[in-house]
Design a protein around this motif. Structure first.
Motif, short mmCIF file in Angstrom:
data_model
loop_
_atom_site.label_atom_id
_atom_site.label_comp_id
_atom_site.label_asym_id
_atom_site.label_seq_id
_atom_site.Cartn_x
_atom_site.Cartn_y
_atom_site.Cartn_z
N GLU A 50 4.36 12.17 2.30
CA GLU A 50 3.48 13.31 2.04
C GLU A 50 3.87 14.54 2.85
O GLU A 50 3.47 15.65 2.51
N GLU A 106 4.35 4.08 -10.98
CA GLU A 106 3.73 3.35 -9.86
C GLU A 106 3.20 4.28 -8.77
O GLU A 106 2.31 3.93 -8.02
N PHE A 107 3.78 5.46 -8.65
CA PHE A 107 3.42 6.38 -7.59
C PHE A 107 2.81 7.64 -8.19
O PHE A 107 3.18 8.06 -9.29
N ARG A 108 1.88 8.21 -7.48
CA ARG A 108 1.28 9.46 -7.94
C ARG A 108 2.33 10.58 -7.85
O ARG A 108 3.15 10.62 -6.94
N MET A 166 4.44 9.75 -2.39
CA MET A 166 4.30 10.53 -3.62
C MET A 166 5.65 10.59 -4.32
O MET A 166 6.70 10.49 -3.68
N ASP A 177 0.85 -1.18 0.00
CA ASP A 177 0.00 0.00 0.00
C ASP A 177 0.89 1.24 0.00
O ASP A 177 1.45 1.62 1.02
N THR A 178 1.01 1.86 -1.15
CA THR A 178 1.89 3.02 -1.30
C THR A 178 1.13 4.32 -1.45
O THR A 178 1.68 5.32 -1.93
N THR A 179 -0.14 4.34 -1.06
CA THR A 179 -0.96 5.55 -1.23
C THR A 179 -0.48 6.71 -0.37
O THR A 179 -0.82 7.86 -0.64
N SER A 180 0.28 6.41 0.68
CA SER A 180 0.78 7.48 1.55
C SER A 180 2.06 8.12 1.01
O SER A 180 2.59 9.05 1.62
#
Length: 449
Positions: free
Chosen positions: A270, A307-309, A117, A112-115
Protein backbone atom coordinates in the motif's frame (compact mmCIF):
# COMPACT_ATOMS: atom_id res chain seq x y z
CA UNK A 1 21.26 63.41 12.28
CA UNK A 2 17.58 63.34 11.47
CA UNK A 3 18.25 61.02 8.54
CA UNK A 4 20.08 58.56 10.81
CA UNK A 5 17.26 58.69 13.34
CA UNK A 6 14.70 58.05 10.64
CA UNK A 7 16.78 55.14 9.33
CA UNK A 8 17.09 53.61 12.81
CA UNK A 9 13.37 54.05 13.40
CA UNK A 10 12.51 52.39 10.09
CA UNK A 11 14.89 49.52 10.85
CA UNK A 12 13.34 49.06 14.27
CA UNK A 13 9.89 49.18 12.73
CA UNK A 14 10.71 46.31 10.34
CA UNK A 15 12.27 44.31 13.14
CA UNK A 16 8.97 44.57 15.03
CA UNK A 17 7.15 43.25 11.98
CA UNK A 18 9.70 40.47 11.55
CA UNK A 19 9.37 39.35 15.17
CA UNK A 20 5.58 39.52 14.87
CA UNK A 21 5.42 37.58 11.62
CA UNK A 22 8.31 35.18 12.25
CA UNK A 23 6.59 32.75 14.67
CA UNK A 24 3.57 32.54 12.39
CA UNK A 25 5.72 31.80 9.35
CA UNK A 26 7.61 29.15 11.34
CA UNK A 27 4.29 27.56 12.36
CA UNK A 28 3.09 27.50 8.75
CA UNK A 29 6.38 25.97 7.55
CA UNK A 30 6.17 23.30 10.25
CA UNK A 31 2.56 22.49 9.36
CA UNK A 32 3.39 22.30 5.65
CA UNK A 33 6.40 20.10 6.37
CA UNK A 34 4.31 17.67 8.40
CA UNK A 35 1.61 17.68 5.73
CA UNK A 36 4.05 16.90 2.96
CA UNK A 37 5.94 14.31 4.99
CA UNK A 38 2.84 12.31 5.90
CA UNK A 39 0.44 13.10 3.07
CA UNK A 40 2.52 13.59 -0.08
CA UNK A 41 6.14 12.48 0.33
CA UNK A 42 8.47 12.64 -2.64
CA UNK A 43 8.49 9.48 -4.76
CA UNK A 44 11.52 7.29 -4.02
CA UNK A 45 14.11 6.85 -6.75
CA UNK A 46 14.53 3.10 -6.07
CA UNK A 47 12.00 0.26 -6.09
CA UNK A 48 12.48 -3.47 -5.47
CA UNK A 49 10.53 -6.19 -7.28
CA UNK A 50 10.52 -9.90 -6.48
CA UNK A 51 10.39 -11.56 -9.90
CA UNK A 52 10.95 -15.31 -10.24
CA UNK A 53 13.58 -17.94 -11.10
CA UNK A 54 16.58 -16.56 -13.01
CA UNK A 55 15.61 -18.34 -16.26
CA UNK A 56 11.90 -17.54 -16.05
CA UNK A 57 9.67 -15.20 -18.08
CA UNK A 58 8.89 -13.42 -14.79
CA UNK A 59 12.55 -12.43 -14.61
CA UNK A 60 12.52 -11.31 -18.25
CA UNK A 61 9.43 -9.17 -17.65
CA UNK A 62 10.89 -7.57 -14.53
CA UNK A 63 14.08 -6.67 -16.39
CA UNK A 64 12.02 -5.04 -19.14
CA UNK A 65 10.25 -2.98 -16.48
CA UNK A 66 13.66 -1.95 -15.16
CA UNK A 67 14.80 -0.73 -18.57
CA UNK A 68 11.67 1.35 -19.07
CA UNK A 69 11.67 2.89 -15.57
CA UNK A 70 15.33 3.85 -16.02
CA UNK A 71 14.22 6.37 -18.66
CA UNK A 72 12.70 8.39 -15.81
CA UNK A 73 15.72 7.82 -13.54
CA UNK A 74 13.91 5.25 -11.39
CA UNK A 75 16.10 2.29 -10.39
CA UNK A 76 14.19 -1.00 -10.23
CA UNK A 77 16.08 -3.65 -8.25
CA UNK A 78 15.10 -7.12 -9.52
CA UNK A 79 15.29 -9.99 -7.02
CA UNK A 80 15.18 -13.67 -8.07
CA UNK A 81 12.74 -15.95 -6.23
CA UNK A 82 11.27 -19.44 -6.31
CA UNK A 83 8.09 -18.20 -7.98
CA UNK A 84 4.70 -16.62 -7.24
CA UNK A 85 4.16 -18.10 -3.80
CA UNK A 86 7.64 -17.03 -2.70
CA UNK A 87 6.95 -13.56 -4.12
CA UNK A 88 3.71 -13.27 -2.18
CA UNK A 89 5.36 -14.30 1.09
CA UNK A 90 8.06 -11.67 0.58
CA UNK A 91 5.46 -8.96 0.02
CA UNK A 92 3.60 -9.94 3.18
CA UNK A 93 6.78 -10.07 5.26
CA UNK A 94 7.44 -6.52 6.50
CA UNK A 95 11.09 -7.41 7.14
CA UNK A 96 11.65 -7.99 3.42
CA UNK A 97 12.71 -4.92 1.41
CA UNK A 98 10.27 -5.65 -1.39
CA UNK A 99 7.86 -3.10 -2.90
CA UNK A 100 6.09 -5.17 -5.56
CA UNK A 101 6.06 -8.59 -7.18
CA UNK A 102 4.62 -10.63 -10.01
CA UNK A 103 2.03 -12.99 -8.55
CA UNK A 104 0.08 -15.66 -10.41
CA UNK A 105 -3.59 -16.01 -9.59
CA UNK A 106 -4.60 -18.79 -7.23
CA UNK A 107 -1.58 -18.70 -4.90
CA UNK A 108 -3.08 -16.44 -2.22
CA UNK A 109 -5.57 -18.94 -0.77
CA UNK A 110 -5.42 -18.97 3.04
CA UNK A 111 -3.25 -15.84 3.26
CA UNK A 112 -4.31 -12.42 4.53
CA UNK A 113 -3.61 -10.21 1.54
CA UNK A 114 -5.70 -7.19 2.56
CA UNK A 115 -2.53 -5.11 2.99
CA UNK A 116 -1.64 -5.57 -0.69
CA UNK A 117 -3.04 -4.03 -3.86
CA UNK A 118 -2.89 -4.90 -7.51
CA UNK A 119 -1.83 -2.64 -10.37
CA UNK A 120 -3.70 -4.90 -12.77
CA UNK A 121 -3.51 -8.18 -14.67
CA UNK A 122 -0.40 -8.37 -16.84
CA UNK A 123 -0.51 -11.63 -18.86
CA UNK A 124 -1.80 -15.20 -18.99
CA UNK A 125 0.00 -18.15 -17.39
CA UNK A 126 -1.93 -21.15 -18.82
CA UNK A 127 -2.08 -24.60 -17.28
CA UNK A 128 -0.96 -27.23 -19.80
CA UNK A 129 -1.28 -30.87 -18.84
CA UNK A 130 0.82 -33.33 -20.90
CA UNK A 131 0.28 -37.06 -20.39
CA UNK A 132 1.33 -40.39 -21.83
CA UNK A 133 -1.50 -41.98 -23.78
CA UNK A 134 -4.65 -40.64 -25.42
CA UNK A 135 -8.29 -39.84 -24.79
CA UNK A 136 -8.00 -38.22 -21.32
CA UNK A 137 -10.35 -35.21 -20.93
CA UNK A 138 -10.61 -34.88 -17.12
CA UNK A 139 -7.97 -34.52 -14.41
CA UNK A 140 -9.75 -37.11 -12.28
CA UNK A 141 -8.77 -39.75 -14.89
CA UNK A 142 -5.11 -39.20 -13.91
CA UNK A 143 -5.54 -40.69 -10.44
CA UNK A 144 -2.93 -43.32 -9.57
CA UNK A 145 -0.32 -42.04 -12.03
CA UNK A 146 3.00 -40.29 -11.43
CA UNK A 147 2.39 -36.55 -11.85
CA UNK A 148 4.99 -33.76 -11.97
CA UNK A 149 3.28 -30.83 -10.18
CA UNK A 150 6.06 -28.20 -9.92
CA UNK A 151 8.77 -27.28 -7.45
CA UNK A 152 8.22 -25.94 -3.94
CA UNK A 153 7.44 -22.21 -3.79
CA UNK A 154 6.27 -22.03 -7.39
CA UNK A 155 2.88 -20.94 -8.64
CA UNK A 156 2.79 -24.06 -10.80
CA UNK A 157 2.80 -26.30 -7.73
CA UNK A 158 0.12 -24.30 -5.90
CA UNK A 159 -2.12 -24.29 -8.98
CA UNK A 160 -1.57 -27.97 -9.77
CA UNK A 161 -2.33 -29.14 -6.25
CA UNK A 162 -5.44 -26.98 -6.10
CA UNK A 163 -6.84 -28.33 -9.38
CA UNK A 164 -5.99 -31.93 -8.51
CA UNK A 165 -7.63 -31.55 -5.09
CA UNK A 166 -10.81 -30.38 -6.79
CA UNK A 167 -10.71 -33.67 -8.69
CA UNK A 168 -10.17 -35.81 -5.61
CA UNK A 169 -6.39 -36.22 -5.97
CA UNK A 170 -4.34 -35.14 -2.93
CA UNK A 171 -0.83 -35.68 -1.54
CA UNK A 172 -0.46 -38.87 0.47
CA UNK A 173 -2.82 -40.91 -1.69
CA UNK A 174 -2.21 -43.47 -4.39
CA UNK A 175 -1.11 -40.78 -6.85
CA UNK A 176 2.61 -39.85 -6.75
CA UNK A 177 3.01 -36.04 -6.88
CA UNK A 178 6.58 -35.14 -7.84
CA UNK A 179 8.35 -31.71 -7.45
CA UNK A 180 9.37 -31.27 -11.09
CA UNK A 181 8.53 -28.53 -13.57
CA UNK A 182 9.69 -26.98 -16.84
CA UNK A 183 12.27 -28.80 -18.88
CA UNK A 184 12.91 -31.28 -16.06
CA UNK A 185 9.24 -32.30 -16.05
CA UNK A 186 9.14 -32.51 -19.84
CA UNK A 187 12.27 -34.70 -19.93
CA UNK A 188 10.90 -36.97 -17.21
CA UNK A 189 7.72 -37.33 -19.25
CA UNK A 190 9.53 -38.27 -22.47
CA UNK A 191 11.83 -40.77 -20.80
CA UNK A 192 8.96 -42.40 -18.87
CA UNK A 193 9.98 -41.30 -15.34
CA UNK A 194 6.58 -39.60 -14.89
CA UNK A 195 3.22 -40.19 -16.59
CA UNK A 196 1.89 -36.63 -16.40
CA UNK A 197 3.53 -33.19 -16.43
CA UNK A 198 1.51 -30.18 -15.30
CA UNK A 199 3.15 -27.13 -16.80
CA UNK A 200 2.23 -23.52 -16.10
CA UNK A 201 3.34 -20.25 -17.66
CA UNK A 202 7.14 -20.30 -17.80
CA UNK A 203 7.35 -24.06 -17.97
CA UNK A 204 5.06 -24.22 -21.04
CA UNK A 205 7.15 -22.47 -23.67
CA UNK A 206 6.39 -22.73 -27.39
CA UNK A 207 9.69 -24.51 -28.11
CA UNK A 208 9.17 -27.06 -25.37
CA UNK A 209 5.59 -27.70 -26.50
CA UNK A 210 6.74 -28.37 -30.07
CA UNK A 211 9.37 -30.82 -28.82
CA UNK A 212 6.75 -32.68 -26.81
CA UNK A 213 4.33 -32.85 -29.74
CA UNK A 214 7.06 -34.61 -31.73
CA UNK A 215 7.20 -37.40 -29.15
CA UNK A 216 4.95 -40.33 -29.97
CA UNK A 217 2.44 -41.33 -27.32
CA UNK A 218 2.26 -37.94 -25.56
CA UNK A 219 -0.92 -35.88 -25.67
CA UNK A 220 -2.21 -32.54 -24.38
CA UNK A 221 -5.24 -32.65 -22.09
CA UNK A 222 -8.18 -30.80 -23.65
CA UNK A 223 -10.08 -29.20 -20.76
CA UNK A 224 -13.61 -30.02 -21.89
CA UNK A 225 -14.76 -28.79 -18.45
CA UNK A 226 -13.05 -25.41 -18.92
CA UNK A 227 -16.27 -23.48 -18.34
CA UNK A 228 -16.85 -25.30 -15.06
CA UNK A 229 -13.31 -24.50 -13.91
CA UNK A 230 -13.71 -20.78 -14.60
CA UNK A 231 -16.92 -20.80 -12.55
CA UNK A 232 -15.39 -22.73 -9.65
CA UNK A 233 -12.16 -20.72 -9.66
CA UNK A 234 -12.83 -17.00 -10.40
CA UNK A 235 -9.15 -16.34 -11.11
CA UNK A 236 -9.16 -18.73 -14.09
CA UNK A 237 -9.89 -17.95 -17.75
CA UNK A 238 -10.58 -20.22 -20.71
CA UNK A 239 -8.05 -19.98 -23.55
CA UNK A 240 -8.31 -21.78 -26.86
CA UNK A 241 -5.17 -22.96 -28.62
CA UNK A 242 -6.33 -22.99 -32.22
CA UNK A 243 -5.00 -25.31 -34.97
CA UNK A 244 -1.63 -24.21 -36.32
CA UNK A 245 -0.96 -21.54 -33.68
CA UNK A 246 2.28 -23.27 -32.61
CA UNK A 247 3.41 -24.24 -36.11
CA UNK A 248 1.44 -23.33 -39.21
CA UNK A 249 3.51 -25.53 -41.54
CA UNK A 250 2.95 -28.69 -39.52
CA UNK A 251 -0.46 -27.53 -38.26
CA UNK A 252 0.43 -27.97 -34.61
CA UNK A 253 -1.84 -28.55 -32.86
CA UNK A 254 -4.12 -30.13 -35.46
CA UNK A 255 -7.30 -29.37 -33.47
CA UNK A 256 -8.50 -26.73 -31.00
CA UNK A 257 -7.24 -27.39 -27.48
CA UNK A 258 -9.12 -25.78 -24.59
CA UNK A 259 -6.91 -24.62 -21.72
CA UNK A 260 -7.52 -22.88 -18.42
CA UNK A 261 -5.29 -20.06 -17.27
CA UNK A 262 -4.83 -17.72 -14.33
CA UNK A 263 -3.47 -14.25 -14.96
CA UNK A 264 -0.31 -12.83 -13.47
CA UNK A 265 -0.87 -9.64 -11.49
CA UNK A 266 1.60 -6.91 -10.56
CA UNK A 267 1.02 -6.69 -6.82
CA UNK A 268 2.38 -3.96 -4.55
CA UNK A 269 2.34 -2.84 -0.95
CA UNK A 270 0.00 0.00 0.00
CA UNK A 271 2.98 2.33 0.48
CA UNK A 272 3.67 2.49 -3.27
CA UNK A 273 3.80 6.15 -4.35
CA UNK A 274 0.99 7.14 -6.80
CA UNK A 275 3.47 8.64 -9.28
CA UNK A 276 5.41 5.35 -9.39
CA UNK A 277 2.17 3.42 -9.80
CA UNK A 278 1.54 5.38 -13.00
CA UNK A 279 5.05 4.71 -14.29
CA UNK A 280 4.74 0.98 -13.61
CA UNK A 281 1.41 0.64 -15.43
CA UNK A 282 2.81 2.66 -18.31
CA UNK A 283 5.77 0.25 -18.47
CA UNK A 284 3.39 -2.73 -18.32
CA UNK A 285 1.41 -1.34 -21.26
CA UNK A 286 4.59 -1.17 -23.30
CA UNK A 287 5.64 -4.72 -22.35
CA UNK A 288 2.28 -6.54 -22.39
CA UNK A 289 0.09 -4.49 -24.70
CA UNK A 290 0.98 -6.32 -27.92
CA UNK A 291 -0.66 -9.47 -29.28
CA UNK A 292 0.94 -12.92 -29.02
CA UNK A 293 -0.09 -16.59 -29.16
CA UNK A 294 -2.38 -16.27 -26.15
CA UNK A 295 -3.73 -12.73 -26.21
CA UNK A 296 -5.02 -9.94 -28.42
CA UNK A 297 -3.42 -6.49 -28.63
CA UNK A 298 -4.63 -4.20 -25.86
CA UNK A 299 -5.98 -7.06 -23.74
CA UNK A 300 -3.32 -6.47 -21.09
CA UNK A 301 -2.73 -4.87 -18.70
CA UNK A 302 -6.29 -4.55 -17.40
CA UNK A 303 -7.93 -3.65 -14.05
CA UNK A 304 -10.22 -6.71 -13.75
CA UNK A 305 -10.49 -7.65 -10.07
CA UNK A 306 -9.20 -11.14 -9.36
CA UNK A 307 -7.64 -12.10 -6.01
CA UNK A 308 -6.35 -8.66 -5.04
CA UNK A 309 -8.14 -5.35 -4.93
CA UNK A 310 -7.13 -2.91 -7.66
CA UNK A 311 -5.48 0.18 -6.17
CA UNK A 312 -7.32 3.50 -6.43
CA UNK A 313 -4.38 4.98 -8.32
CA UNK A 314 -4.48 2.15 -10.84
CA UNK A 315 -8.24 2.57 -11.33
CA UNK A 316 -7.69 6.28 -12.01
CA UNK A 317 -4.88 5.55 -14.46
CA UNK A 318 -6.86 2.95 -16.44
CA UNK A 319 -9.80 5.35 -16.60
CA UNK A 320 -8.08 8.61 -17.53
CA UNK A 321 -4.35 7.95 -17.99
CA UNK A 322 -1.58 10.03 -16.50
CA UNK A 323 -2.34 13.43 -15.01
CA UNK A 324 -1.78 16.59 -17.04
CA UNK A 325 1.54 17.43 -15.38
CA UNK A 326 3.01 13.96 -15.93
CA UNK A 327 1.85 13.96 -19.56
CA UNK A 328 3.36 17.35 -20.39
CA UNK A 329 6.50 17.48 -18.22
CA UNK A 330 9.46 15.21 -17.48
CA UNK A 331 8.73 12.92 -14.54
CA UNK A 332 11.10 14.63 -12.10
CA UNK A 333 9.77 18.10 -12.93
CA UNK A 334 6.14 16.99 -12.84
CA UNK A 335 6.76 15.46 -9.41
CA UNK A 336 8.21 18.74 -8.10
CA UNK A 337 5.36 20.83 -9.53
CA UNK A 338 2.74 18.39 -8.29
CA UNK A 339 4.09 18.45 -4.75
CA UNK A 340 4.43 22.25 -4.89
CA UNK A 341 0.73 22.53 -5.68
CA UNK A 342 0.02 20.24 -2.75
CA UNK A 343 2.07 22.61 -0.57
CA UNK A 344 -0.25 25.48 -1.45
CA UNK A 345 -3.27 23.83 0.13
CA UNK A 346 -2.06 23.95 3.76
CA UNK A 347 -0.26 27.24 3.10
CA UNK A 348 -3.44 28.98 2.00
CA UNK A 349 -5.48 27.37 4.77
CA UNK A 350 -3.06 28.42 7.49
CA UNK A 351 -1.38 31.56 6.19
CA UNK A 352 -4.42 33.77 5.54
CA UNK A 353 -5.89 33.43 9.07
CA UNK A 354 -2.38 33.79 10.50
CA UNK A 355 -1.77 37.04 8.59
CA UNK A 356 -4.87 38.54 10.20
CA UNK A 357 -3.18 38.11 13.58
CA UNK A 358 0.01 39.89 12.56
CA UNK A 359 -1.26 43.48 13.11
CA UNK A 360 -2.52 42.58 16.59
CA UNK A 361 0.79 40.90 17.48
CA UNK A 362 2.71 43.85 16.07
CA UNK A 363 0.64 46.36 18.09
CA UNK A 364 1.08 44.33 21.24
CA UNK A 365 4.84 44.14 20.71
CA UNK A 366 5.21 47.91 20.18
CA UNK A 367 2.88 48.86 23.05
CA UNK A 368 4.56 46.36 25.37
CA UNK A 369 7.72 48.50 25.22
CA UNK A 370 5.65 51.37 26.63
CA UNK A 371 3.52 49.47 29.12
CA UNK A 372 6.48 47.82 30.85
CA UNK A 373 7.54 51.24 32.24
CA UNK A 374 4.21 51.84 33.97
CA UNK A 375 4.99 49.28 36.63
CA UNK A 376 8.20 51.14 37.54
CA UNK A 377 6.34 54.50 37.60
CA UNK A 378 3.64 53.13 39.89
CA UNK A 379 6.28 51.78 42.28
CA UNK A 380 8.04 55.19 42.44
CA UNK A 381 4.75 57.02 42.94
CA UNK A 382 3.71 54.75 45.80
CA UNK A 383 7.08 55.20 47.47
CA UNK A 384 6.58 59.00 47.28
CA UNK A 385 3.35 58.67 49.25
CA UNK A 386 5.03 56.67 52.02
CA UNK A 387 6.48 59.78 53.78
CA UNK A 388 9.80 59.34 52.03
CA UNK A 389 12.78 61.29 53.41
CA UNK A 390 14.73 63.74 51.28
CA UNK A 391 17.42 61.16 50.71
CA UNK A 392 14.81 58.59 49.60
CA UNK A 393 13.22 61.15 47.32
CA UNK A 394 16.61 61.87 45.76
CA UNK A 395 17.02 58.15 45.03
CA UNK A 396 13.54 57.99 43.54
CA UNK A 397 14.31 61.02 41.37
CA UNK A 398 17.49 59.31 40.18
CA UNK A 399 15.46 56.24 39.26
CA UNK A 400 12.94 58.46 37.49
CA UNK A 401 15.73 60.16 35.52
CA UNK A 402 16.98 56.74 34.43
CA UNK A 403 13.47 55.70 33.35
CA UNK A 404 12.93 58.95 31.45
CA UNK A 405 16.27 58.61 29.69
CA UNK A 406 15.42 55.06 28.63
CA UNK A 407 12.00 56.19 27.38
CA UNK A 408 13.54 58.99 25.34
CA UNK A 409 15.88 56.54 23.65
CA UNK A 410 13.02 54.32 22.56
CA UNK A 411 12.27 54.11 18.86
CA UNK A 412 8.53 54.28 18.23
CA UNK A 413 6.59 54.08 14.94
CA UNK A 414 4.66 57.23 14.16
CA UNK A 415 1.34 55.39 14.47
CA UNK A 416 2.03 54.80 18.17
CA UNK A 417 3.39 58.27 19.01
CA UNK A 418 0.29 59.09 21.07
CA UNK A 419 1.05 56.32 23.57
CA UNK A 420 4.68 57.48 23.71
CA UNK A 421 3.73 61.06 24.61
CA UNK A 422 1.15 59.92 27.14
CA UNK A 423 3.91 57.90 28.85
CA UNK A 424 6.14 61.01 29.00
CA UNK A 425 3.30 63.00 30.57
CA UNK A 426 2.96 60.33 33.21
CA UNK A 427 6.68 60.58 33.94
CA UNK A 428 6.25 64.33 34.51
CA UNK A 429 3.23 63.63 36.66
CA UNK A 430 5.26 61.33 38.93
CA UNK A 431 8.07 63.91 39.00
CA UNK A 432 5.59 66.52 40.27
CA UNK A 433 4.49 64.07 42.93
CA UNK A 434 8.07 63.93 44.09
CA UNK A 435 7.94 67.74 44.47
CA UNK A 436 10.11 68.74 41.48
CA UNK A 437 9.20 70.71 38.38
CA UNK A 438 9.03 68.79 35.14
CA UNK A 439 12.47 67.92 33.86
CA UNK A 440 13.53 68.93 30.33
CA UNK A 441 15.71 66.12 29.05
CA UNK A 442 18.79 66.84 27.02
CA UNK A 443 18.19 63.85 24.74
CA UNK A 444 15.51 64.29 22.11
CA UNK A 445 12.90 61.59 21.70
CA UNK A 446 13.14 59.14 18.83
CA UNK A 447 9.56 59.44 17.58
CA UNK A 448 9.82 59.99 13.84
CA UNK A 449 8.60 63.28 12.41
Amino acid sequence: MKRNDAHESSSHHWRDYAFSLGPLIALVILAVGLFVWFVDPAPPSTLTISAGPRDSSFMVVAKRYRQILARNHINLVVLPSEGSLDNLHKLLDKKQKVDLALVQGGVGAGLDTTSLMSLGNMFYAPIIVLYRGQGVTRLSELAGRRIAVGREGSGTRVMSLSLLKANGIEPGGATALLPLDGDAAAKALTDGTVDVAMLNGDSATRGMMLRVFEQPGISVLDFVQADAYTRRFPYLNEIDITPGVLDLGRNEPDHTVRLISPTVELVARESLHPALSDLLIEAAQEVHGKSDLLQHAGEFPNPTVREFRISDDAVRYYKSGKGFLYRELPFWLASVVDRTLVFLVPVLVLLFPALRLVPAVYTWRVRSRIYRWYGALISIERSAYDNATEEQRAKLLHQLDHIEGSINRMKMPLAHADAFYVLREHVNFVRRRLGEAPHQPATASRVPA
